[in-house]
Scaffold this motif. Structure first.
Motif, PDB file in Angstrom:
ATOM      1  N   PRO A  28       0.814  -1.221   0.000  1.00 16.53           N
ATOM      2  CA  PRO A  28       0.000   0.000   0.000  1.00 16.53           C
ATOM      3  C   PRO A  28       0.848   1.271   0.000  1.00 16.53           C
ATOM      4  N   ARG A  29       0.256   2.330  -0.527  1.00 14.40           N
ATOM      5  CA  ARG A  29       0.760   3.703  -0.392  1.00 14.40           C
ATOM      6  C   ARG A  29      -0.070   4.391   0.687  1.00 14.40           C
ATOM      7  N   TYR A  30       0.490   5.472   1.268  1.00 14.15           N
ATOM      8  CA  TYR A  30      -0.178   6.107   2.404  1.00 14.15           C
ATOM      9  C   TYR A  30      -0.330   7.603   2.163  1.00 14.15           C
ATOM     10  N   ARG A  31      -1.425   8.129   2.701  1.00 14.33           N
ATOM     11  CA  ARG A  31      -1.610   9.568   2.803  1.00 14.33           C
ATOM     12  C   ARG A  31      -2.414   9.854   4.073  1.00 14.33           C
ATOM     13  N   TRP A  32      -2.361  11.122   4.541  1.00 14.94           N
ATOM     14  CA  TRP A  32      -2.996  11.478   5.805  1.00 14.94           C
ATOM     15  C   TRP A  32      -3.882  12.711   5.606  1.00 14.94           C
ATOM     16  N   GLN A  33      -4.888  12.795   6.479  1.00 11.83           N
ATOM     17  CA  GLN A  33      -5.736  13.984   6.546  1.00 11.83           C
ATOM     18  C   GLN A  33      -5.751  14.492   7.976  1.00 11.83           C
ATOM     19  N   LEU A  34      -5.806  15.844   8.085  1.00 15.92           N
ATOM     20  CA  LEU A  34      -5.972  16.516   9.365  1.00 15.92           C
ATOM     21  C   LEU A  34      -7.251  17.334   9.286  1.00 15.92           C
ATOM     22  N   ASN A  35      -8.193  16.985  10.139  1.00 15.72           N
ATOM     23  CA  ASN A  35      -9.495  17.665  10.174  1.00 15.72           C
ATOM     24  C   ASN A  35     -10.147  17.659   8.789  1.00 15.72           C
ATOM     25  N   GLY A  36     -10.002  16.513   8.071  1.00 14.15           N
ATOM     26  CA  GLY A  36     -10.663  16.351   6.783  1.00 14.15           C
ATOM     27  C   GLY A  36      -9.893  16.888   5.605  1.00 14.15           C
ATOM     28  N   SER A  37      -8.738  17.514   5.793  1.00 17.63           N
ATOM     29  CA  SER A  37      -7.936  18.074   4.699  1.00 17.63           C
ATOM     30  C   SER A  37      -6.655  17.280   4.546  1.00 17.63           C
ATOM     31  N   ASP A  38      -6.253  17.053   3.274  1.00 20.54           N
ATOM     32  CA  ASP A  38      -5.041  16.288   3.006  1.00 20.54           C
ATOM     33  C   ASP A  38      -3.808  17.012   3.524  1.00 20.54           C
ATOM     34  N   ILE A  39      -2.850  16.222   4.035  1.00 23.05           N
ATOM     35  CA  ILE A  39      -1.553  16.752   4.460  1.00 23.05           C
ATOM     36  C   ILE A  39      -0.571  16.491   3.331  1.00 23.05           C
ATOM     37  N   ASP A  40       0.005  17.545   2.805  1.00 20.18           N
ATOM     38  CA  ASP A  40       0.967  17.422   1.714  1.00 20.18           C
ATOM     39  C   ASP A  40       2.371  17.463   2.313  1.00 20.18           C
ATOM     40  N   THR A  41       2.965  16.287   2.487  1.00 24.41           N
ATOM     41  CA  THR A  41       4.284  16.235   3.130  1.00 24.41           C
ATOM     42  C   THR A  41       5.385  16.787   2.238  1.00 24.41           C
ATOM     43  N   SER A  42       5.111  16.916   0.927  1.00 26.08           N
ATOM     44  CA  SER A  42       6.130  17.473   0.037  1.00 26.08           C
ATOM     45  C   SER A  42       6.202  18.986   0.161  1.00 26.08           C
ATOM     46  N   VAL A  43       5.164  19.593   0.681  1.00 25.21           N
ATOM     47  CA  VAL A  43       5.134  21.061   0.821  1.00 25.21           C
ATOM     48  C   VAL A  43       5.413  21.466   2.257  1.00 25.21           C
ATOM     49  N   ASP A  44       4.707  20.826   3.213  1.00 28.16           N
ATOM     50  CA  ASP A  44       4.871  21.174   4.627  1.00 28.16           C
ATOM     51  C   ASP A  44       5.915  20.250   5.228  1.00 28.16           C
ATOM     52  N   HIS A  45       7.114  20.803   5.451  1.00 28.59           N
ATOM     53  CA  HIS A  45       8.231  19.984   5.912  1.00 28.59           C
ATOM     54  C   HIS A  45       8.148  19.666   7.408  1.00 28.59           C
ATOM     55  N   ARG A  46       7.108  20.175   8.070  1.00 30.85           N
ATOM     56  CA  ARG A  46       6.941  19.783   9.479  1.00 30.85           C
ATOM     57  C   ARG A  46       6.330  18.382   9.587  1.00 30.85           C
ATOM     58  N   TYR A  47       5.853  17.852   8.466  1.00 33.54           N
ATOM     59  CA  TYR A  47       5.288  16.504   8.438  1.00 33.54           C
ATOM     60  C   TYR A  47       6.193  15.613   7.581  1.00 33.54           C
ATOM     61  N   ARG A  48       6.382  14.387   8.043  1.00 36.78           N
ATOM     62  CA  ARG A  48       7.218  13.457   7.294  1.00 36.78           C
ATOM     63  C   ARG A  48       6.638  12.048   7.442  1.00 36.78           C
ATOM     64  N   LEU A  49       6.659  11.273   6.341  1.00 36.58           N
ATOM     65  CA  LEU A  49       6.186   9.891   6.369  1.00 36.58           C
ATOM     66  C   LEU A  49       7.362   8.937   6.556  1.00 36.58           C
ATOM     67  N   ASN A  50       7.193   7.981   7.479  1.00 37.43           N
ATOM     68  CA  ASN A  50       8.154   6.898   7.672  1.00 37.43           C
ATOM     69  C   ASN A  50       7.379   5.604   7.492  1.00 37.43           C
ATOM     70  N   GLY A  51       7.434   5.049   6.237  1.00 36.12           N
ATOM     71  CA  GLY A  51       6.505   3.969   5.912  1.00 36.12           C
ATOM     72  C   GLY A  51       5.113   4.575   5.869  1.00 36.12           C
ATOM     73  N   GLY A  52       4.208   4.072   6.708  1.00 40.75           N
ATOM     74  CA  GLY A  52       2.882   4.673   6.804  1.00 40.75           C
ATOM     75  C   GLY A  52       2.751   5.607   7.979  1.00 40.75           C
TER      76      GLY A  52
END
Length: 1039
Positions: A58-82
């Protein structure tokens, strides 16, 4: 919606490809959970877990309060696996609800919501608090007013994320206010309640607030409490200041705490009850002097109205509230992965419990499912009619009420494929017997389901009375005949294609047992054969299996008893060797072929000696008898014909057969009396049964019992005595064994009298283990005869006396010292001491002997050595002394009463030691009748004894007896017939003893010539106890 043929063919191919690659939609392994992040934490990141399995990965993505989190733009968020890592979390930006989406080519699933909250606790506002002025006896409430802190998640069904705990400091930290029936700190408001103020309460009060998440602690400003000067407050009825809400929802399984506290004078007493009068269950606890009612593991039966009653002598007040029960949704029926054929219908049930009753909604690939005419949801169940491949995907059922929601995920695979036998091939060969029923399977994988028809060889199979087609495509043949054998082909077909498979049906004759095992009756130790022989179709291989009492016989494990015999393919006889009781039971011979199985059973009865009797009890006990009863044990298929009783005591060697009444106990009797027991002895009994086979195992021992007490019957044996000190009469005996004492309080009665006197003197010895008694009296004359007897007694009375015997009183020790003491040295280590005997009369007793004491010039008399000799000897040899040393010695007589005075001391000096130099250069020569010896003179050293002569020791090599020749010369002539080897050695003699021996020489047997030799010609010298060959050089003289 109907698919075109091209679409169906393409999707059929994709479905087959998916099967080859084992594709699987995403399934969560880990989902994110609610998290609390302490503001100001040294940890600069927080991780929300998310992990799913699937193929492709699987691939993973996240939402905060119903809105997608773009980890490529907001560097305060990072994916490690899922997993989502939030770097430098900020409560203004990152607080809220997070969801993880896992996607692969088969669909998407969405995780449960996880709330991220930030825990913080600010400081109190620094401002002074006004004094609180009250009268003595009045109640007061001191307000806390906690500072700002993180608190409640917005949704009404969520509990507080951060909890605060409250305490109050009195005057100085850390002197905390102790809660009791008069003072209470509410953990809901933080306020301090004092039901009745006393003068000791005057002071400063500070509210202390602690975060249970961060452990941060802040202190408010002090609140002064002062007493008014206008008198004491009078008594008044309770006023409830702390009470629980009128309606309080409580979650299933939670711990509910209700607070209730009242002000009043006198201090009110708090009591609780249910409004419906039902008693509290045991799990309910009262805390803080009944101010808190605690209900752990809250369940629906705990819901209802509760009352808090505050009461004092002036009145009472009541607070009421209702606890309502709620439960978050809980799954009853989860959805599971479904693989279904195109154009079929789907019914997917999804059911959960909860209060209030949950509602349901469905997601497909992470988005709300769009309903249409063929897609409907009713009571949580999803129905999709006329499925097509585009309906495939990941589905999620969500059950929710106002207190929470839960997810259940599953994959829907809609497949379309032509018939295929590769995964479920038809059996190549089916064997059945004549007259049986057979089903030939035809179950290819096909979507939609295929239609089937059958052929046998080139002929189409038609239905008739014995042959019918099954709904699943199979063929059923009843009452099979030989003519039904042959090759059967099933052809399956749907709109995507067709396929076929074949089965070879072989019809055989049934298997029959022609020699079956029969019931048998045997005894332990015998050997038997249980036959099992069959008639079977020659086309079939058969296998024999034996079962014993329903369990498969293991011939390897039980090979010492069980063995298959027969040696023919149609014979499977069972031999049982050395039969034991455990082999009794049912034996079944099972004969199996590829098409049928037959069996035959037989009962084997094994007769053996009886099992142990049971429940052995002592019903009645006397001093010499015991009434026993028991129950019959297993007779092991042979009736019991007799019983024997055995007993054991702490004094017996193992178990002993006892005498009983009746003397012979038959097999129908289960009670008997044991007789001839010893009184006051602890017994155990056991029973042994016997039948025609033999004696069985003994029963378990009975409980230990003690016979009753009785007067003792056995006096002590070996009564004797004598010896001792002056004026003593010593009487001895062998103590009576404990098993013959017949009771407690056992002791001895000792009676004695001078010989010729009629009156007995008696005394008591209370120790049962005592073997002697000593009577002391100055009037006792030495070595006087006394008549003596010893009796016995115990708590029940006195027993018999032993036979009368004569014992002499103690002797008088010698009073005269030996005379004419003399001593002379025998050698360097020996001295002989002699003396004259002392005058002695038999009336004084027996003179045992003399004691010789001796010590050397450098020693002390107190540490002297002693030698004792018998009474008729008048000399003693002292051995092991040091050479050339002066010794002192004295002698005294002794007897059983003691020792007499020492004689006068005499002294003597031991002789010097013999020379350490052996005789050297021993030279010899022989004739046929004699041996001539010569050696060098031995010269003594200054500290050695002078040589007075020599000793020649000689013996034959075959004898151990040594002969000695003394001479004062350095030569010797031995008249010896030289018929065998001689061993010879020479020693110097002195007053101090014999000196060191020369080297041993061996003179060999000589027959017809002279020989001579010397010790210098011996290459190696060894002790004669283990010597090896000695080489001698001889000089032969020609005469």
């Amino acid at each position: 919606m109907m698919l075109s043929w091209k679409q169906l063919i393409l999707l059929s191919f994709i479905g087959c490809l998916a099967g080859e690659l084992l594709l699987q939609g995403p399934v969560f392994i880990k989902e994110p959970s609610n998290s609390i992040f302490p503001v100001g934490s040294e940890d600069k990141k927080i991780t929300l877990n998310c992990e799913a399995r699937g193929n492709p990965s699987p691939r993973y993505r996240w939402q905060l309060n119903g809105s997608d989190i773009d980890t490529s733009v907001d560097h305060r968020y990072r994916l490690n696996g899922g997993n989502l890592i939030v770097i430098n979390p900020n409560r203004n930006w990152d607080t809220g609800s997070y969801q993880c989406f896992a996607t692969n080519s088969l669909g998407t699933i969405v995780s449960r919501e996880a709330k991220l909250q930030f825990a913080y606790l600010e400081n109190f506002k620094t401002r002074m608090r006004s004094p609180v002025s009250v009268r003595e006896g009045q109640g007061v409430v001191l307000l806390c007013g906690p500072p700002l802190h993180s608190g409640v998640i917005p949704e009404p069904w969520k509990e507080k994320i951060q909890k605060l705990s409250y305490a109050w400091v009195f005057n100085e930290y850390p002197s905390f206010v102790e809660e009791d029936s008069r003072r209470f700190v509410s953990q809901e408001t933080g306020h301090l309640y004092i039901a009745k103020v006393e003068p000791s309460d005057v002071g400063n009060y500070t509210c202390v607030v602690t975060s249970t998440v961060t452990n941060a602690r802040v202190l408010g400003s002090p609140t002064p409490l002062v007493l008014r000067a206008d008198g004491v407050m009078g008594e008044y009825e309770p006023k409830i200041e702390v009470q629980f809400p009128e309606t309080l929802p409580a979650a299933k399984g939670s711990t509910v705490k209700l607070e209730c506290f009242a002000l009043g004078n006198p201090v009110p007493q708090i009591n609780w009850k249910r409004s419906d009068g039902m008693p509290f269950p045991n799990k309910i606890k009262l805390r803080k002097f009944s101010a808190v009612l605690e209900i752990p593991n809250f369940q629906q039966e705990d819901a209802g109205s509760y009352e808090c009653i505050a009461e004092n002598s002036r009145g009472k007040n009541v607070a009421r509230g209702r606890l309502t029960y709620y439960a978050k949704p809980h799954w009853v029926h989860l959805i599971k992965d479904v693989e279904i054929a195109v154009e079929d219908n789907l019914y997917w049930e999804c059911r959960a419990t909860g209060k209030p009753k949950p509602s349901y909604r469905w997601l497909k690939n992470g988005e709300a499912l769009v309903l249409e005419e063929r897609i409907q949801i009713e009571n949580g169940a999803l129905t999709i009619s006329n499925l097509n491949v585009s309906d495939s995907g990941m589905f999620q059922c969500i059950a929710e009420n106002k207190h929470g929601l839960i997810y259940s995920s599953a994959e829907l695979k809609v497949v379309a494929s032509a018939p295929d036998f590769s995964r479920n091939p038809m059996k190549k060969l089916v064997q059945v017997q004549v007259g049986s029923l057979v089903n030939l399977d035809c179950k290819p994988r096909a979507s939609p389901r295929a239609l089937s028809f059958w052929t046998k060889g080139d002929m189409m199979v038609q239905e008739h009375a014995r042959i019918s087609f099954l709904n699943d495509g199979g063929l059923k043949i009843m009452n099979v005949t030989k003519a039904d054998g042959g090759i059967y082909t099933c052809t399956a077909e749907n709109q995507f294609g067709k396929a076929n498979g074949t089965t070879h049906l072989v019809v055989t004759e049934p298997t029959r047992i022609i020699l079956a095992p029969s019931n048998m009756d045997v005894s332990v130790g015998e050997s038997v054969i249980l036959p099992c022989q069959v008639q079977h179709d020659p086309l079939l291989d058969i296998m024999f299996t034996w079962y014993f009492n329903g369990a498969l016989t293991d011939f390897k494990k039980d090979g010492s008893h069980f063995e298959k015999v027969g040696g023919q393919s149609s014979s499977g006889d069972l031999m049982i060797r050395n039969i034991q009781l455990k082999h009794s039971g049912k034996y079944v011979c099972m004969v199996q072929s590829g098409v049928d199985s037959v069996s035959s059973a037989a009962e084997l009865i094994v007769r053996g000696s009886p099992g142990p009797p049971e429940n052995v009890k002592v019903d009645e006990i006397t001093d010499t008898t015991a009434q026993l009863s028991w129950k019959e044990g297993a007779d092991n298929h042979s009736p019991v014909i007799s019983y024997a009783i055995q007993a054991r005591t702490p004094f017996s060697v193992g178990w002993q057969t006892v005498t009983t009444v009746p003397e012979a106990i038959d097999g129908m009797t289960h009670t008997a009396t044991v007789v001839e027991l010893n009184p006051w002895v602890e017994y155990e009994f056991r029973v042994v049964a016997s039948n025609k086979i033999g004696g069985g195992e003994p029963s378990l021992p009975s409980e230990k019992v003690r016979t009753e007490e009785a007067v003792p019957e056995v006096p002590p044996s070996e009564v004797s005595g004598g010896g001792g000190s002056r004026s003593e009469l010593v009487i001895t005996w062998d103590p009576v064994p404990e098993e013959l004492q017949n009771g407690g309080g056992f002791g001895y009665v000792v009676a004695f009298r001078p010989l010729g006197v009629t009156t007995w003197i008696q005394t008591v010895v209370t120790s049962p283990d005592s073997p002697r008694y000593v009577f002391r009296n100055e009037s006792i004359m030495p070595f006087s005869p006394y008549e003596v007897k010893v009796g016995v007694y115990n708590n029940k009375g006195e027993g018999p006396f032993s036979p009368v015997t004569t014992v002499f009183s103690a002797e008088e020790e010698p009073t005269v010292a030996p005379s004419q003491i003399s001593a002379h040295s025998l050698s360097s280590s020996e001295i002989e001491v002699s003396w004259n005997t002392i005058p002695w009369k038999l009336s004084n007793g027996h003179l045992l002997g003399y004691e010789v004491r001796y010590w050397n010039n450098g020693g002390e008399e107190e540490s002297s050595s002693k030698v004792k000799v018998a009474g008729n000897q008048t000399s003693a040899t002292l051995r092991g002394l040091k050479s050339n040393l002066e010794y002192y010695t004295a002698v005294r007589a002794y007897n059983s009463a003691g020792t007499g005075p020492f004689s006068a001391t005499v002294n003597v000096t031991t002789k010097k030691t013999p020379p350490s130099q052996p005789p050297g250069n021993v030279v010899w020569n022989t004739t046929d009748t004699k041996v001539l010896l010569n050696w060098e003179q031995v010269k003594a050293m200054e500290n050695e004894s002078e040589v007075t002569g020599y000793k020649v020791f000689y013996r034959t090599s075959s004898q151990n007896n040594v002969q000695v020749l003394n001479t004062n010369k350095t030569s010797a002539e031995l008249l010896l017939p030289i018929k065998e080897d001689y061993i010879i050695e020479v020693k110097a003699t002195t007053d101090g003893g014999d000196g060191t021996s020369s080297e041993q020489i061996r003179i060999p047997r000589i027959t017809s010539m002279d020989a001579r030799g010397s010790t210098s010609a011996i290459s190696n010298v060894h002790p004669m106890s283990g010597y090896i060959s000695i080489v001698l050089f001889f000089i032969v003289n020609t005469l």
